[in-house]
Scaffold this active site. Structure first.
Site, short mmCIF file in Angstrom:
data_model
loop_
_atom_site.label_atom_id
_atom_site.label_comp_id
_atom_site.label_asym_id
_atom_site.label_seq_id
_atom_site.Cartn_x
_atom_site.Cartn_y
_atom_site.Cartn_z
N ASP A 138 17.60 -7.53 -5.97
CA ASP A 138 18.74 -6.63 -5.93
C ASP A 138 19.78 -7.07 -4.90
OD1 ASP A 138 20.28 -4.40 -6.41
OD2 ASP A 138 19.14 -3.09 -5.10
N CYS A 169 2.64 -12.54 16.40
CA CYS A 169 2.94 -11.11 16.42
C CYS A 169 1.74 -10.33 15.88
CB CYS A 169 4.18 -10.81 15.58
SG CYS A 169 4.57 -9.05 15.48
#
Length: 402
Positions: A273, A316
């Site tokens: 999109d 992380c």
């Protein structure tokens, strides 16, 4: 063939509103005539999709712009094509994302009859919503959206509220949450507004990572008090989906962006999109087959860009919950996605604040599931060497019997 869903833009970027923060409206400048999907494109799209192997589950998402400007007759025609071309025992789902202003009682009755799931854009109470969400004539739209929601309720249609978190409401998480709750709107999807100008600077209506993190923490703190079993927030549901089942059901969490296709009004196919761009055109359903579009080098390369995250992401503790975040948010180099997401600091703040409690909730869900599985096992009198009813693939004696 890999399974995929369709996100369809039957009117392209055309819309009856002119929301200042809309990233898509500029696409109208590249369209010569009023963009409307023809019957030929509609029928070809549906019949070709129905001929692919989707494990008999076919998912159509109608979006824009504003898809409802196509009119009721267009969607009636779409459903007739779906029924006509569907293989035996096919399960067809239709989702429709709308600004809510064009929902009439007739439209709602049809949507209810065919079990459409709607996403309705509502940024909060009128003083917040109407700041950006105005008609072409610059008139407020909040009351029109509430009217549309009432039509949906009267026809018992399932719908979610879509809240775009922008610079005007990012500090009002509590106000928005309680407003929706008081309105009896219990299904929420919060979407960060992050748009850049040509110089790669944030647009004025965008939010920063720090603001996003604070917003989500405030939202969670309200939800956790007493609404865990009452209000569904899509992001929170997705986190629990991963913690309980190890599955991703939102694309920014996954490792690859090959998940669905965008079909424009003229049959052109794109990978996402946010990436309806000429250099990412994958083909056209009037000329190309889905199997060839799936194998497109452009599509495969696009999907793999997701895994090229910044080196800091490797260490992380939350990497499995975002995998570098949506490439759209990794702004910095047009040739590479190896950039930290602009929302990175916000995600870290949010997960640090909430993940221990999400894990507690996930454990409760797992325990409840295991308890229900044992009840089913006892009622079925499963043999020691039989496959365990919990679906693990192990023998009962090596699984839930222990």
């Amino acid at each position: 063939m890999n399974t995929f869903s369709l996100l369809i833009k039957p009117a392209s970027a055309d819309c009856n509103l002119r929301c200042k923060y809309c990233f898509y409206i500029d696409h109208l400048e590249n369209v010569k005539n009023t963009p409307r999907m023809s019957d030929e494109v509609l029928e070809t799209m549906i019949t070709s999709y129905m001929q692919t192997n989707q494990n008999n589950n076919y998912a159509f998402g109608w979006q824009g712009g504003e898809p409802m400007i196509m009119g009721l007759s267009f969607f009636q025609k779409a459903v007739e094509f779906q029924k006509y071309y569907a293989p035996p025992k096919a399960v067809i789902s239709n989702g429709l994302q709308t600004n809510g202003t064009l929902i009439t009682d007739d439209f709602a009755r049809f949507l209810g009859e065919y079990k459409f799931l709607l996403g309705v854009s509502l940024d909060g109470p009128a003083n917040i919503h109407d700041y950006y969400r105005k008609t072409i004539g610059k008139k407020p739209t909040h009351n029109l959206v509430i009217r549309g929601i009432e039509h949906l309720r009267q026809n018992k249609i399932e719908f979610n509220i879509l809240i775009l978190v922008n610079n005007k409401n990012v500090k009002k998480a509590n106000e928005i949450y309680h407003y929706l709750r008081e309105q009896g709107l219990y299904y929420h999807q919060y979407i960060p507004c992050v748009e850049y100008n040509e110089k790669n600077n944030l647009e004025s209506f965008s939010i920063t990572g720090e603001e996003w993190g604070k917003f989500l923490c405030d939202l969670f703190d309200q939800w956790i008090k007493e609404d865990i079993n009452k209000i569904s927030i899509r992001l929170f549901d997705s986190i629990l989906e991963y913690l309980v089942y190890g599955r991703y059901n939102v694309c920014h969490m996954g490792q690859n962006c090959c998940q669905y296709f965008v079909v424009e009004y003229d049959g052109s196919v794109y990978p996402c999109d946010f990436y309806v761009r000429e250099d990412l055109l994958l083909g056209n359903i009037l000329e190309d087959k889905w199997k060839d579009i799936l194998k497109s080098p452009i599509y495969q390369t696009f999907g793999q860009e997701k895994s090229k995250w910044h080196q800091n992401c490797n260490s992380c503790p939350f990497i499995n919950l975002c995998h570098g975040d949506c490439p759209k948010l990794r702004i910095g180099s047009p040739q590479s996605s190896n950039i930290l997401s602009v929302l990175c600091k916000g995600w870290k703040k949010f997960y640090t604040h909430t993940l221990p409690r999400f894990r507690i909730i996930a454990d409760r869900i797992k325990n409840r599931y295991e308890k229900n599985s044992l009840i089913q096992i006892k009622s079925k009198k499963v043999g020691r060497n039989s496959p365990c009813p919990c679906g693990s693939g192990k023998k009962y004696k090596n699984c839930c019997m222990r």
